[in-house]
Write an enzyme that holds these catalytic residues in place. Structure first.
Site, mmCIF file in Angstrom:
data_model
loop_
_atom_site.group_PDB
_atom_site.id
_atom_site.type_symbol
_atom_site.label_atom_id
_atom_site.label_comp_id
_atom_site.label_asym_id
_atom_site.label_seq_id
_atom_site.Cartn_x
_atom_site.Cartn_y
_atom_site.Cartn_z
ATOM 1 N N ASP A 119 1.101 -1.315 -0.437
ATOM 2 C CA ASP A 119 0.114 -0.012 -0.025
ATOM 3 C C ASP A 119 0.837 1.160 -0.175
ATOM 4 O O ASP A 119 0.462 2.517 -0.542
ATOM 5 C CB ASP A 119 -1.281 0.644 1.569
ATOM 6 N N HIS A 120 2.465 1.016 0.417
ATOM 7 C CA HIS A 120 2.973 2.318 0.206
ATOM 8 C C HIS A 120 4.348 2.777 -0.526
ATOM 9 O O HIS A 120 4.807 3.404 -1.286
ATOM 10 C CB HIS A 120 3.832 2.276 1.466
ATOM 11 N N HIS B 122 6.929 -0.823 13.425
ATOM 12 C CA HIS B 122 6.176 -1.575 12.475
ATOM 13 C C HIS B 122 5.928 -2.922 12.631
ATOM 14 O O HIS B 122 7.133 -3.673 13.051
ATOM 15 C CB HIS B 122 5.803 -1.122 10.564
ATOM 16 N N HIS C 294 -3.623 7.653 7.362
ATOM 17 C CA HIS C 294 -3.935 5.554 7.540
ATOM 18 C C HIS C 294 -4.767 5.670 8.051
ATOM 19 O O HIS C 294 -4.840 4.389 8.921
ATOM 20 C CB HIS C 294 -2.200 5.244 7.567
HETATM 21 ZN ZN ZN Z 1 0.225 0.815 5.150
HETATM 22 ZN ZN ZN Z 2 2.576 -1.277 6.840
#
Ligand code: ZN
Ligand code: ZN
Length: 307
Positions: free
Chosen positions: A66-67, A140, A269
């Site tokens: 997604d990034h 993360h 986000h």
């Molecule tokens: Zn993300």
């Molecule tokens: Zn992520």
């Protein structure tokens, strides 16, 4: 010189009808900084009228789809638009292989040079005349980076009266003092910038966390930021899930901004489970007053402080 921030994508993990995948564009003078590059970013750029030919640096927080999946499409669109100017891409380990592999398998040629810099560890990753960009390891589920764009201090305000009193003739010598230098007068006396300038003026600071749980190094990394753009994927009632998935809740984002002494906070986000994300804003507001919920195409202005 104003700094203009446009949120091109504000979703977490999957796009929704209202939100595109993560990308934040910071425009400073003639230069652009893009933080993360979600799918379809070039269409968001068209709508936001950002242009495709400007000086640009892209900073990727981590190698989750997604990034990062917006990069191949963006590069290809730029090439089809005949971009000539170099593009710089910064990111964690893997960013280089990813781009080279896509470029080879899709066999697209580029009309402009791409400089890819993999970041190992924390520190200044880019040091230019007027600003630096620093990275720090965030927290993360995969190696991930938060970034800070920090303007260098500008020389203090020039006081013409002081220059007159010291006998400095108006013209080139004034300009030299305004730039922070020193000048020699015709009678041999030396006048230094400090004698005619106020104290140096602080630059602006923008921090982008990418996907992260709250982490200890953040307060120092983001200290005094004018703007913190923070992961707030899930609301406070899902704090346990947020911790497992490597994300933050609005209260945690607010607490982090507070610890850093930040001026303004933007929550982004946003999980697809919140078609109406007001609850996130309300939860953050309990800890931190100056908070905004990101929406696609939200624009913020950071004017140059005039002191
Ligand atoms: Zn993300
Ligand atoms: Zn992520």
């Amino acid at each position: 010189m104003s700094i203009h921030v446009v949120f091109l994508g504000t979703a977490g993990s999957v796009p929704t009808l209202q939100r595109s995948l993560p990308a934040v564009l910071v425009q400073r003078g003639n230069e652009q900084f893009m933080f993360d590059c979600g799918e379809g970013v070039q269409r968001q750029m068209l709508r936001a009228k950002t242009g495709f030919h400007k000086k640009m640096k892209i900073f990727i927080s981590h190698m989750h789809g997604d990034h990062v999946l917006g990069l191949p499409g963006l590069l290809q669109t730029m090439a089809l638009m005949d971009r000539q100017r170099k593009l710089e891409v910064y990111g964690p380990k893997g960013i280089s292989d990813f781009l080279l592999c896509v470029k080879e398998t899709l066999q697209f040629g580029l009309t402009f040079p791409v400089e890819i810099r993999e970041i190992n560890g924390a520190g200044v990753v880019c040091d230019e005349e007027e600003y630096t960009v620093s990275a720090v390891q965030s927290n993360h589920v995969v190696p991930s980076l938060a970034y800070a764009l920090v303007e260098k201090p500008r020389p203090g305000k020039f006081h013409p009266k002081k220059a007159h009193a010291l006998g400095v003739p108006k013209g080139e010598l004034w300009s030299e003092l305004q730039r922070g230098g020193e000048v020699t007068l015709s009678d041999g006396r030396i006048v230094r910038a400090e004698e005619v300038l106020g104290s140096p003026r602080k630059g602006r600071k923008i921090v982008y966390t990418g996907d992260t749980r709250p982490f200890d190094a953040f307060a120092e990394f983001a200290a005094g930021a004018d703007l913190v753009i923070h992961d707030a994927t899930l609301d406070d009632s899902l704090a346990e899930k947020a911790a497992v998935d490597g994300h933050s809740t609005p209260s945690q984002a607010a607490e982090q901004a507070l610890k850093a002494g930040a001026e303004r906070l933007v929550l982004t986000h946003i999980s697809a489970r919140y078609p109406d994300a007001q609850v996130l804003l309300e939860q953050a507001r309990k800890n931190f007053g100056n908070v905004v919920l990101a929406e696609d195409f939200l624009e913020l202005e950071l004017p140059l402080p005039e002191d």
